[in-house]
Design a protein around this motif. Structure first.
Motif, mmCIF file in Angstrom:
data_model
loop_
_atom_site.group_PDB
_atom_site.id
_atom_site.type_symbol
_atom_site.label_atom_id
_atom_site.label_comp_id
_atom_site.label_asym_id
_atom_site.label_seq_id
_atom_site.Cartn_x
_atom_site.Cartn_y
_atom_site.Cartn_z
ATOM 1 N N ILE B 234 -10.835 6.319 10.257
ATOM 2 C CA ILE B 234 -10.240 7.642 10.060
ATOM 3 C C ILE B 234 -10.468 8.232 8.666
ATOM 4 O O ILE B 234 -10.369 9.444 8.484
ATOM 5 N N SER B 235 -10.777 7.395 7.682
ATOM 6 C CA SER B 235 -10.758 7.892 6.301
ATOM 7 C C SER B 235 -12.113 8.374 5.800
ATOM 8 O O SER B 235 -13.150 7.846 6.176
ATOM 9 N N ASN B 236 -12.076 9.353 4.879
ATOM 10 C CA ASN B 236 -13.268 9.765 4.153
ATOM 11 C C ASN B 236 -13.401 8.949 2.878
ATOM 12 O O ASN B 236 -14.486 8.583 2.463
ATOM 13 N N ARG B 237 -12.254 8.712 2.250
ATOM 14 C CA ARG B 237 -12.228 7.879 1.051
ATOM 15 C C ARG B 237 -11.078 6.896 1.185
ATOM 16 O O ARG B 237 -10.121 7.133 1.930
ATOM 17 N N VAL B 238 -11.160 5.799 0.441
ATOM 18 C CA VAL B 238 -10.140 4.755 0.545
ATOM 19 C C VAL B 238 -9.683 4.318 -0.847
ATOM 20 O O VAL B 238 -10.498 4.189 -1.766
ATOM 21 N N VAL B 239 -8.369 4.119 -0.963
ATOM 22 C CA VAL B 239 -7.788 3.572 -2.185
ATOM 23 C C VAL B 239 -7.172 2.214 -1.828
ATOM 24 O O VAL B 239 -6.410 2.121 -0.864
ATOM 25 N N VAL B 240 -7.529 1.171 -2.573
ATOM 26 C CA VAL B 240 -6.980 -0.163 -2.314
ATOM 27 C C VAL B 240 -5.953 -0.492 -3.384
ATOM 28 O O VAL B 240 -6.231 -0.378 -4.579
ATOM 29 N N MET B 241 -4.764 -0.890 -2.949
ATOM 30 C CA MET B 241 -3.711 -1.244 -3.902
ATOM 31 C C MET B 241 -3.403 -2.738 -3.860
ATOM 32 O O MET B 241 -3.517 -3.382 -2.816
ATOM 33 N N TYR B 242 -3.013 -3.267 -5.008
ATOM 34 C CA TYR B 242 -2.584 -4.669 -5.096
ATOM 35 C C TYR B 242 -1.477 -4.764 -6.129
ATOM 36 O O TYR B 242 -1.675 -4.354 -7.282
ATOM 37 N N VAL B 243 -0.320 -5.229 -5.728
ATOM 38 C CA VAL B 243 0.847 -5.378 -6.596
ATOM 39 C C VAL B 243 1.088 -4.125 -7.459
ATOM 40 O O VAL B 243 1.160 -4.191 -8.679
ATOM 41 N N GLY B 244 1.205 -2.995 -6.790
ATOM 42 C CA GLY B 244 1.603 -1.764 -7.473
ATOM 43 C C GLY B 244 0.506 -1.022 -8.202
ATOM 44 O O GLY B 244 0.766 0.019 -8.803
ATOM 45 N N LYS B 245 -0.699 -1.564 -8.210
ATOM 46 C CA LYS B 245 -1.792 -0.895 -8.928
ATOM 47 C C LYS B 245 -2.951 -0.584 -7.991
ATOM 48 O O LYS B 245 -3.158 -1.295 -7.006
ATOM 49 N N VAL B 246 -3.712 0.448 -8.361
ATOM 50 C CA VAL B 246 -4.945 0.720 -7.636
ATOM 51 C C VAL B 246 -6.019 -0.196 -8.206
ATOM 52 O O VAL B 246 -6.263 -0.210 -9.409
ATOM 53 N N VAL B 247 -6.632 -1.019 -7.339
ATOM 54 C CA VAL B 247 -7.694 -1.887 -7.839
ATOM 55 C C VAL B 247 -9.078 -1.279 -7.591
ATOM 56 O O VAL B 247 -10.015 -1.544 -8.326
ATOM 57 N N GLU B 248 -9.185 -0.477 -6.541
ATOM 58 C CA GLU B 248 -10.483 0.123 -6.256
ATOM 59 C C GLU B 248 -10.292 1.370 -5.408
ATOM 60 O O GLU B 248 -9.438 1.407 -4.528
ATOM 61 N N SER B 249 -11.106 2.401 -5.668
ATOM 62 C CA SER B 249 -11.146 3.542 -4.759
ATOM 63 C C SER B 249 -12.582 4.026 -4.676
ATOM 64 O O SER B 249 -13.307 4.016 -5.676
ATOM 65 N N ALA B 250 -12.981 4.412 -3.480
ATOM 66 C CA ALA B 250 -14.375 4.804 -3.257
ATOM 67 C C ALA B 250 -14.488 5.539 -1.933
ATOM 68 O O ALA B 250 -13.602 5.442 -1.083
#
Lengths: 351, 352
Positions: B234-250
């Motif tokens: 469903i997504s055009n872009r994705v943000v990955v979170m780990y323990v309250g922080k964004v670790v990667e988005s692309a």
């Protein structure tokens, strides 16, 4: 059900007889509003060291099948037909030496000697399986002493050993923890340790990783596989997740409205599915490896429990419905290749 | 799949350095002993008309982030910049009272569990028209017409208006929740695990509906989910979170095929692929995610990371844009060769 009987011969000729053979099992729940047919003539075989995956959507009867095998149905559910043939542990009994669990009293001595001891059960939500007011250590020790003749001290060291076996870090300290102090993954590990305490020959896992995160799920599936390799136990893996099935199962039974519509070795299910329902199910899942524009859906909805369709249960939603055939008679399971059976009129002569 | 980067990136929502701390107290006099950093400096943006997937595991702060965006809870600090229909950009985090209410009408939420998110004592009409009533839109007659229109839009029959939710299946209930969310013509939809309680065949129907509505109404989605296959779809872009922080988005394809953060790689690797020929050796992470009240030093992922170097134990990695639109918070992002879904579990025979 003659066809499915021959299914047991699909294993190599020198293969041992099935550990557990379910034959034409039917479980009903007569309630005021009507009779709910939860399991409707299910047959399958389970072999030592192998994993049978049972897959299907909510209400297809996969959990009730498992509870029937455990003879742990809640009221008013009861087995109305069929056999659950179990080859018990012991002095390497012949193939004829089997017990029909369905004929035992659910709370009788014989069944209690099998349930939990020879056939273990893992629930979906490990939170509800533990008592919140006793430490997990006490509950684990209780399970050990129930199944093994050991004193408290031995039981405790066995408990620590079991926790180490399921890779719980700091096993000794964890004995004093309460279930609600543990993470979902740890709780499921302790649950597995409790079941492994009796060294079961059959492990029934009902959605064991559905409540867990993917990375934790990967850990638990890994653990189940390695325990199976060590102990040679047979696993019945019940899940709605086709990914978990592809990962874990040796052979698969696809259920719809209480019936097994297709059963086959796992590779056949994913690469040569025959039943329109199996095909539709596979098409409807989004794939992580590709981006598809639109997902295939299955027309309509699962019929209500009180209004089961005539003939093939899937016919009102089936894209390949044949009027006069599918809505008139129930398709019997038909062999299409070794070990692969499908209940559909599209195969065979249909008449 | 829609174009992953639109020619004119029109930012509808921009979250800047968002924080949400939950203090906790212990002991007899309930002194505050620390705080759980549920959301710890999160930044991302959502372009108009796109779907941003927000993924991560239990407790990573993805739902708290969404709740801060819509101001269901107040963020501790940070900005939530939203471009309103009339043009001006407002900071949702700073708005109060009537202003907040006026802007919030442009964003709506879809919830996970269609069984508990609909009041069983309200009819479909009551449920779907409640937002209209709350904002005093139309008279009863007009609201009835609008509800009928909305029900048709989500694939339900308008005749169902007088029925109660118990008469409907999970998928149908989720459609009711979607109709309710659409009542006020919102521009941003926050969907929190909207399909995770549904069976796969029903899930497919609801995902198709959401995609169709987006194309039809020009909606923008912030899609919170843990199921990576659904997010990829469903997504055009994705943000990955780990323990309250964004670790990667692309952009989606890039994140799935060429991840740059070891946590993303592990997450992708953990997803069971529906193909028995693709049983690969997985990256099985050890242990659990750290307690957000007592996170490790340096990079929060370092105790579980097989690539961790000395610097990872001491220094917190700063998010850096390593290629257009691809932001990673990892000290070793440049020198690691990580595996995407095609090297991990994908079967070779599908030719991709």
């Amino acid at each position: 059900m003659q066809q499915t009987h021959t299914a047991s011969s699909r294993a190599a000729p020198e293969a041992p007889p099935a550990l557990l053979s379910v034959r034409d099992l039917a479980t009903h729940f007569p309630v005021d509003e009507g009779n709910v047919v939860a399991v409707d003539g299910v047959s399958f075989d389970l072999y030592e060291g192998q994993t049978l995956g049972i897959v299907g959507e909510s209400g297809c009867g996969k959990s009730v099948t498992a509870l029937s095998i455990m003879m742990a149905l809640s009221r008013p559910g009861r087995i109305v037909k069929g056999e659950i043939l179990y080859r018990p542990r012991g002095q390497d009994p012949g193939p004829d030496e089997v017990i029909d669990l369905a004929a035992l009293k659910p709370d009788g001595k014989e069944m209690r000697a099998i349930r939990g001891a020879e056939i273990g059960y893992i629930f979906q939500e490990p939170m509800t399986a533990f008592s919140p007011v006793h430490t997990v250590g006490n509950q684990l020790i209780e399970a050990i002493r129930l199944h093994r003749d050991v004193d408290g001290k031995e039981a405790k060291s066995l408990a620590i050993e079991l926790l180490r076996q399921v890779e719980v870090p700091l096993a000794e300290q964890r004995l004093d923890a309460y279930s609600w102090e543990l993470s979902g993954g740890l709780r499921q590990r302790v649950m597995i340790a409790t079941v492994m305490a009796s060294n079961p020959r059959v492990l029934i896992a009902d959605e064991p990783t559905t409540a867990l995160d993917v990375t934790t799920q990967a850990q638990i599936l890994d653990l189940m596989r390695s325990l199976q390799q060590q102990s040679g136990m047979a696993i019945i893996m019940i899940t709605h997740d086709l990914g978990v099935i592809a990962e874990m199962a040796d052979y698969v039974a696809v259920m719809y409205l209480g019936k097994v519509v297709e059963n086959a070795p796992v590779d056949d299910i994913f690469h040569a599915p025959k039943h329109p329902y199996t095909k539709a199910l596979l098409r409807s899942i989004p794939k992580i490896t590709e981006a598809e524009e639109e997902l295939a859906t299955i027309a309509g909805t699962v019929p209500h429990a009180y209004s089961r369709p005539e003939g093939c249960l899937f016919h009102p939603r089936c894209p390949e419905f044949m009027a006069g055939t599918c809505d008139a008679r129930t398709p019997p399971p038909l062999p299409v290749s070794p070990g692969h059976h499908v209940s559909c009129f599209l195969y065979g002569d249909g008449g | 799949m829609a174009a992953e980067t639109q020619p004119a990136d029109r930012r509808l929502l921009e979250v800047k350095d968002l924080r949400k701390l939950f203090p906790f107290s212990r002991g007899l006099i309930r002194r505050v002993r620390g705080e759980v950093k549920a959301v710890d400096g999160v930044s991302f943006h959502v372009n108009e008309g796109e779907t941003l997937g927000l993924v991560g595991e239990t407790g990573c702060g993805k739902t708290t982030t969404a709740r801060c965006v819509i101001r269901a809870i107040d963020p501790t600090s940070g900005q939530v910049l939203f471009r309103t229909q009339d043009g001006p950009v407002v900071d949702m985090a700073a708005l109060q009272g009537g202003h907040l209410r006026a802007v919030r009408r442009e964003m709506q939420m879809i919830f996970q569990d269609p069984f508990s998110s609909l009041n069983p004592r309200m009819t479909l009409f009551d449920l779907v028209s409640e937002p209209l009533y709350n904002y005093r839109v139309g008279n009863r007659r007009e609201r009835e017409d609008r509800v009928a229109e909305l029900l048709r839009l989500v694939g339900l029959r308008p005749e169902f208006m007088r029925r109660f939710p118990h008469a409907f299946s999970g998928g149908q209930r989720q459609r009711i929740g979607i109709a309710r969310a659409l009542a006020l013509n919102p521009r941003l939809i926050l969907a929190d695990e909207p399909v995770s309680a549904l069976d796969v065949s029903v899930q497919a129907q609801v995902l198709n509906l959401l995609k169709g509505l987006q194309a039809q109404l020009g909606l923008t989605y912030l899609f919170v989910a843990h199921d990576l296959s659904v997010v990829r779809h469903i997504s055009n872009r994705v943000v990955v979170m780990y323990v309250g922080k964004v670790v990667e988005s692309a952009p989606t394809r890039r994140l799935f095929t060429a991840p740059k953060h070891p946590y993303t790689e592990a997450l992708l690797s953990a997803v069971p692929v529906a193909d028995p020929r693709a049983r690969a050796q997985r990256i099985v992470l050890r242990g659990d995610a750290p307690n957000p009240a007592d996170p490790p030093t340096g990079c929060y992922f370092h105790p579980r990371c097989s690539y961790a170097a000395d610097v990872c134990r001491t220094d917190t990695p700063v998010p850096r844009e390593i290629s257009p639109g691809h932001v990673v918070a990892c000290h070793r992002a440049q020198d690691l060769e990580l595996k995407g879904v095609h090297q991990l579990g994908a079967s070779k025979h599908d030719g991709s």
